[in-house]
Design an enzyme around this catalytic site. Structure first.
Site, PDB file in Angstrom:
ATOM      1  N   GLY A 134       0.758  -1.229   0.000  1.00  0.00           N
ATOM      2  CA  GLY A 134       0.000   0.000   0.000  1.00  0.00           C
ATOM      3  C   GLY A 134       0.794   1.288   0.000  1.00  0.00           C
ATOM      4  N   ASP A 135       2.097   1.237   0.235  1.00  0.00           N
ATOM      5  CA  ASP A 135       2.945   2.437   0.211  1.00  0.00           C
ATOM      6  C   ASP A 135       4.350   2.038  -0.213  1.00  0.00           C
ATOM      7  OD1 ASP A 135       3.765   5.057   0.491  1.00  0.00           O
ATOM      8  OD2 ASP A 135       3.956   4.994   2.674  1.00  0.00           O
TER       9      ASP A 135
END
Length: 280
Positions: A186-187
């Site tokens: 997610g990042d």
């Protein structure tokens, strides 16, 4: 710091070295009396940030054996403790291994919905992890693009905002073939890939059930060592849908909006470029 660590870990703590800060927390390296070296994040506020990070790391491990994330040694509202990971130079062998392991993470034990069963954060901004099984495009538009477009709107022109809103309106046509949810980091920018002892481990996640192309697009956003090797190994292990390269800008819109919200207008130009490229 030492007293709090000892209470959390149940062992004595020797040397604690400061490593600087990131967002709203400080970073440390600590030597424990039992011989372990650990990495520590410490914060006086934002109690949910470390709970979300710890939950995400533990949840990613559930994808299956060999998941490339470190264990969580301990966590509470104010401390997150991970093993100390000595740095090593990125290598093609480690990049190929990362590609295979990332493919296994994305295609292993899949979640039932997009989102996650905990309140999320990216950096120290709240991240809406509302669970939704309706499909990725609308979830992405509603939970990832729209909230951060609002946060960053003061740094954008009305035309910029309309352009991103056009992407949101057309997202179902732009998103490509349907994909089931994957456990994603997610990042996944290059700073959250720790090269250590002949492999790469993923740190600082904003983990949730998402689209697997999102992690690959994030790796490409600011560049990553041996990225072509990572992508080739990934595609060999878990072939990507046709047209995935053309969809990279669509998946980059969320992190670019986050950067606009955090850092201001210096990220306006790449955001507008990605939005235009998303539409084609």
């Amino acid at each position: 710091m030492r007293d709090r660590l000892e209470r959390l870990l149940g062992t004595g703590v020797g040397d604690v070295r400061d490593l600087g800060s990131s967002h709203s927390w400080t970073l440390h390296r600590a030597s424990l009396d039992d011989g372990r070296e650990v990495f520590v994040k410490a914060a006086s506020g934002q109690a949910g940030v470390f709970a979300a990070e710890a939950a995400g790391l533990r949840w990613l491990v559930e994808a299956g054996p060999g998941t490339p994330v470190p264990e969580v040694v301990a966590a509470d509202d104010h401390l997150l403790v991970l093993p100390w990971l000595p740095s090593s130079a990125p290598s093609r062998d480690a990049a190929e291994r990362l590609g295979r392991e990332l493919a296994a993470l994305h295609t292993g034990d899949r979640p039932d919905a997009y989102g996650a069963p905990w309140d999320g954060y990216i950096a120290d901004l709240p991240l809406d992890n509302t669970l939704d099984d309706r499909g990725w495009p609308r979830w992405y538009a509603e939970r990832r693009l729209e909230p951060f477009l609002r946060l960053g709107a003061r740094h954008l022109s009305s035309g910029d905002i309309r352009l991103v809103e056009r992407v949101m309106a057309d997202v179902e046509a732009l998103a490509g073939p349907p994909e089931p949810p994957s456990r994603i980091h997610g990042d996944l920018w290059s700073g959250n890939v720790q090269w250590t002892d002949g492999r790469a481990l993923l740190i600082d996640p904003a983990a949730h059930g998402g689209h697997r192309e999102t992690d690959l697009a994030m790796m490409a956003l600011f560049g990553a060592p041996h990225l072509d090797t990572v992508l080739a190994a990934y595609d060999e292990a878990a072939p990507l849908a046709d047209g995935w390269r053309a969809r990279v800008p669509l998946h980059q819109l969320h992190p670019l909006l986050v950067h606009v919200a955090l850092f201001g207008g210096s990220y306006r130009a790449p955001l507008v470029e990605a939005a235009r490229a998303s539409i084609g």
